[in-house]
Write a protein that holds these residues in place. Sequence first.
Motif, short mmCIF file in Angstrom:
data_model
loop_
_atom_site.label_atom_id
_atom_site.label_comp_id
_atom_site.label_asym_id
_atom_site.label_seq_id
_atom_site.Cartn_x
_atom_site.Cartn_y
_atom_site.Cartn_z
N ILE A 42 0.84 -1.20 0.00
CA ILE A 42 0.00 0.00 0.00
C ILE A 42 0.87 1.25 0.00
O ILE A 42 0.60 2.22 -0.71
N GLU A 43 1.93 1.23 0.80
CA GLU A 43 2.79 2.40 0.92
C GLU A 43 3.47 2.78 -0.39
O GLU A 43 3.72 3.95 -0.65
N ILE A 125 -7.07 12.28 -1.83
CA ILE A 125 -5.88 12.36 -0.96
C ILE A 125 -5.57 10.94 -0.52
O ILE A 125 -6.40 10.28 0.11
N ALA A 126 -4.38 10.45 -0.84
CA ALA A 126 -4.03 9.06 -0.58
C ALA A 126 -3.31 8.93 0.76
O ALA A 126 -2.17 9.37 0.91
N ALA A 127 -3.99 8.34 1.74
CA ALA A 127 -3.38 8.09 3.05
C ALA A 127 -2.59 6.79 2.96
O ALA A 127 -3.04 5.73 3.35
N VAL A 128 -1.37 6.89 2.44
CA VAL A 128 -0.57 5.69 2.18
C VAL A 128 0.08 5.15 3.45
O VAL A 128 0.55 4.00 3.48
N ALA A 129 0.16 5.96 4.49
CA ALA A 129 0.75 5.51 5.75
C ALA A 129 -0.11 6.00 6.90
O ALA A 129 -0.52 7.16 6.93
N VAL A 130 -0.38 5.11 7.83
CA VAL A 130 -1.18 5.43 9.02
C VAL A 130 -0.40 4.97 10.24
O VAL A 130 0.20 3.88 10.24
N GLU A 131 -0.40 5.77 11.29
CA GLU A 131 0.50 5.53 12.41
C GLU A 131 0.20 4.25 13.18
O GLU A 131 1.03 3.80 13.96
N GLY A 132 -0.93 3.63 12.96
CA GLY A 132 -1.30 2.50 13.77
C GLY A 132 -0.27 1.39 13.88
O GLY A 132 -0.16 0.73 14.89
N ARG A 180 11.27 8.07 3.95
CA ARG A 180 11.35 6.79 3.24
C ARG A 180 10.29 6.69 2.16
O ARG A 180 10.55 6.14 1.08
N LEU A 181 9.11 7.21 2.42
CA LEU A 181 7.99 7.06 1.48
C LEU A 181 7.78 8.30 0.61
O LEU A 181 6.84 8.34 -0.18
N ASN A 182 8.65 9.29 0.76
CA ASN A 182 8.51 10.52 -0.02
C ASN A 182 7.12 11.12 0.14
O ASN A 182 6.41 11.41 -0.83
N ILE A 183 6.73 11.31 1.38
CA ILE A 183 5.39 11.79 1.73
C ILE A 183 5.25 13.27 1.36
O ILE A 183 6.17 14.07 1.55
N ASP A 184 4.07 13.62 0.82
CA ASP A 184 3.81 15.01 0.43
C ASP A 184 3.37 15.88 1.60
O ASP A 184 3.56 17.10 1.57
N GLY A 185 2.75 15.27 2.61
CA GLY A 185 2.27 16.06 3.74
C GLY A 185 1.79 15.15 4.85
O GLY A 185 1.65 13.93 4.68
N VAL A 186 1.51 15.75 6.00
CA VAL A 186 1.13 14.99 7.18
C VAL A 186 -0.19 15.51 7.73
O VAL A 186 -0.35 16.72 7.93
N LEU A 187 -1.13 14.59 7.92
CA LEU A 187 -2.38 14.91 8.61
C LEU A 187 -2.14 14.68 10.09
O LEU A 187 -2.17 13.55 10.57
N ASP A 188 -1.90 15.75 10.80
CA ASP A 188 -1.49 15.69 12.21
C ASP A 188 -2.75 15.77 13.08
O ASP A 188 -2.99 16.75 13.78
N ARG A 189 -3.55 14.72 13.03
CA ARG A 189 -4.79 14.71 13.80
C ARG A 189 -4.50 14.29 15.24
O ARG A 189 -3.58 13.52 15.50
#
Length: 253
Positions: A42-43, A125-132, A180-189
């Motif tokens: 998924i990532e 918006i693709a949530a490719v990584a989730v902190e769980g 590592r995943l070249n993330i575009d942004g962070v949803l800091d909920r």
Amino acid sequence: MRRASEHMQEITGVDLTDNMMWEALGARGGLDSALIKIQRLIETSDPMPISGTHRPLFYRLGASSFHMDDLPDQTGALNTLYEELAERVSKGFAAVEKGAPRILCVLPAHESDPRFEHLLDEMGIAAVAVEGRLFSPDGGYTLDAGRPRDPYEALCRFFHLSMFETAKARIATLVAVCRRLNIDGVLDRYHAGCRSVPGEALLIREVITKELDIPVLLLEWENFDPRVFNREQYKERFEQFKTMLLRRRATSA
């Protein structure tokens, strides 16, 4: 953990040997590897092959039973899911549109209400990584992780999940995953009802903004009560966030 185990053995009169511990941990090895394979798929896939509303379900399979006789069926289900997702990837199936901004979501998904994740999907918006299931670089699970010398050390790897680490280690993990995943942004909920989470959310935004220079959306959020969901409010915030993500991607191209 070893002292706690010895105390419980004294109370119950049941002996628990290290070999028994290794047998139980080994029985879960295939399950953990299957979870990691799915997470990595998924990532790294574009477009994302599974929707944000469905993604939390396979995490639950990782903890739905601790009875050793059930583990082969659970592992088989996850391996089947991996194969089907890999087939989707090969055919270009898109649960979220190709080229969608890739984000990391702080904290796991809502415990019972999928509308938040569905709205992210709907807005592209693709949530490719989730902190769980993010582990710290110092103690996390990998497919090729070496076997610890002590079974209780292996048992305690669970506490290297970023959410259970100190703020310093947690933020370092989030930064490393973004890189590592070249993330575009962070949803800091952050769930306001958790005492430590709101304060750490501010630190997360500060460090990621400084070190990575990517957009961070700080968002108060309810993780348990589905009545606290304002679609229009979230949609407006996500629209602004997506604009920032696309602008940042364009300027860094």
